[in-house]
Design a protein around this motif. Structure first.
Motif: not given
Length: 544
Positions: A345-368
């Motif tokens: 229950a945190g914002p996407r920019f924090v999830a990008g640093h915390v969710v392990a698969p997203w640290r390895q490969q950042r989802p394309e949608w995160m930049g939006a």
């Protein structure tokens, strides 16, 4: 190069406030106080290298990461289903996120969101929460809920300061031309039409929460242009009307109409009504603002279920659950949890640093996803401020300032009429286009600079207020609000971000709704909790 005092005030609040500060410049003692936010430095540890991992993981059925409005709404829904093995972890020492509140010997006061528009009939989960609080008194002749008079913001509710005098309401009628008034009337008629509009399925074109809105192209096409572009195309060029629309965008979205989707701009005026203008139920507020809603959500949990000062740095989803690595923020001691289900229950920019698969490969949608910073200050006074014109209201707005003005924490208690002490909560959305530059500006200014700026703004409308000032506290929110930029509300990124990761990791936050509003936090918190219940094999009747 160091800015002069006038340049500093002009950069943050505009030239009118700076000019006034120079005209009234006189030596005064600074108001005692402090900057009170502390989570920024701790949170930035996520950007560093690998953090230590715990040897043993604590088992738990459901772990909720983040105790803001969304996380606590998820916990509230799970408690309503009878789940006991639920843990909520929070980095800060206070829960509530941007709905948190504070208190001193004078009054409770908000540190962010300070009111809730009275929910209409279709807002199931929020209305349920209102009923739990005892705020709903019945229904009116049309079947809409009615609310306790003591919670509805009493009059005078709004006023506007312009060139030395206060005026009633937020539309500046003093000196308005016939064309100004005609455009204002035409704009109101257009918003009423949008408020009444429904699609073939009976869905409102603009609804609360946004997930209930029609997805017909007739309406979603408005997301492709900015509110400023839509206003120009529709011939709405009156400076006074444009100011009102810009104020609305800064108030709810922390950005100017140039950087807000026209769909979102129209939503502000149309979503909470049925075609007849603002509904009579109005707004609900408490001295502590939406901190009262946080307290109600928290009451569904035992104290042992909520842990503060826990920095989650890794979430690793798996087929049988998620392993969650964390640190105790104070001691640095590693912690770990093995959870059957996780709600992040945190914002996407924090999830990008915390969710392990997203640290390895950042989802394309995160930049939006972009987030605007805010600064909130609470000023305690020995007595209510003086001013010319319309009397002190709940919401007090400064026409010539980049700030939003202030709300009065003691308004509902009638204390300002008794002449006793009060607390004013001052808001500044950092609304520039470059959110990173705005964030750096907000976080680089020290207490002395913020004290000078807040008091310059206040002294513009209230000469002599510095003599009544007892204490000033300042809170900087570096990533306060997701911005509903053109193309974001109905673009693919926001919807992709709402999807669970596998069957064990689910997401909840206002940014998934595109608007930093309690209704969005509550909707996505409850929605994530109901996904958890289904994965755990529970029969679910949705609260949504």
């Amino acid at each position: 190069m160091e800015l002069t005092r006038r340049e500093l005030i002009a950069a943050f609040l505009g030239s009118a406030v700076a000019a006034s500060a120079c005209r009234t410049s006189r030596k005064r003692e600074p108001v005692p106080g402090a900057i009170v936010d502390r989570a920024v430095e701790t949170g930035h540890r996520l950007r560093g290298g690998p953090l230590p991992r715990a040897e043993v993981a604590e088992p738990v059925d459901v772990l909720i990461v983040g105790a803001g409005a969304a996380g606590l709404s998820a916990a509230w829904r799970l408690a309503g289903a009878g789940l006991k093995d639920v843990r909520v972890v929070e980095l800060d020492d206070e829960v509530g996120g941007t709905s948190r509140s504070g208190k001193n010997s004078v009054s409770a006061y908000p540190w962010g969101a300070h009111y809730l528009p009275a929910p209409m009939g279709e807002q199931g989960a929020v209305l349920r929460l209102m009923r739990e609080m005892g705020a709903v008194t019945g229904t009116d002749a049309e079947g809409y809920p009615t609310f306790s008079e003591e919670l509805l913001i009493r009059e005078p509710d709004e006023r506007l300061f312009y060139q030395g005098e206060w005026y009633e309401g937020l539309y500046l009628r003093a000196g308005a031309t016939a064309d100004d008034l005609a455009q204002a009337q035409r704009f109101e008629a257009r918003m009423n039409a949008f408020g009444a509009a429904k699609d073939a399925k009976g869905r409102k074109a603009f609804a609360v929460p946004t997930a209930l809105s029609s997805d017909d192209a007739e309406w979603t096409a408005l997301d492709k242009v900015s509110m400023a572009q839509w206003m120009e195309a529709e011939g709405f060029r009156s400076p006074r009307l444009k100011w009102v629309v810009d104020y609305a965008c800064r108030d709810d979205y922390g950005a100017t109409s140039e950087h807000v989707s026209a769909w979102a701009g129209i939503w502000y005026f149309a979503a909470r009504q049925y075609g007849k203008g603002e509904r009579s139920e109005g707004f609900l507020s408490w001295p502590e603002g939406n901190g009262r809603l946080i307290r109600q959500l928290l009451s569904s949990l035992s104290p042992k279920q909520v842990e503060r000062h826990v920095l989650v740095h890794t979430v690793e989803p798996g087929a049988e659950g998620c392993r969650v690595e964390a640190l105790e923020a104070g001691t640095g001691k590693p912690r770990a949890f093995q959870a059957k289900q996780v709600v992040f229950a945190g914002p996407r920019f924090v999830a990008g640093h915390v969710v392990a698969p997203w640290r390895q490969q950042r989802p394309e949608w995160m930049g939006a996803f972009t987030y605007g910073p805010w600064v909130v200050a609470n000023l305690t006074l020995s007595k209510p401020p003086r001013g010319r014109g319309f009397p002190l209201a709940w919401d007090n707005v400064l026409y010539e300032s980049k700030s939003l003005g202030y709300v009065v924490a003691t308004h509902q208690a009638l204390r300002q009429y008794e002449g006793g002490p009060t607390v004013l909560t001052w808001y500044l959305p950092m609304a520039g286009a470059d959110v990173k530059a705005e964030r750096e500006k907000a976080l680089s200014a020290g207490y002395g600079e913020w004290e000078a700026m807040v008091m310059a703004d206040m002294m513009l409308a209230h000469p002599g207020i510095e003599e009544q000032a007892l204490r000033l506290e300042v809170m900087r929110w570096g990533h306060a609000m997701v911005r509903p930029s053109p193309g974001f509300m109905w673009g693919p990124a926001r919807f992709a971000a709402q999807e669970s990761l596998g069957r064990t990791l689910h997401f909840a936050h206002t940014d998934l709704g595109g608007m930093a509003l309690f209704e969005e936090a509550n909707w996505f918190g409850v929605k994530a909790a109901e996904r958890v219940l289904k994965e755990l094999g529970h029969s679910v009747t949705s609260w949504l």
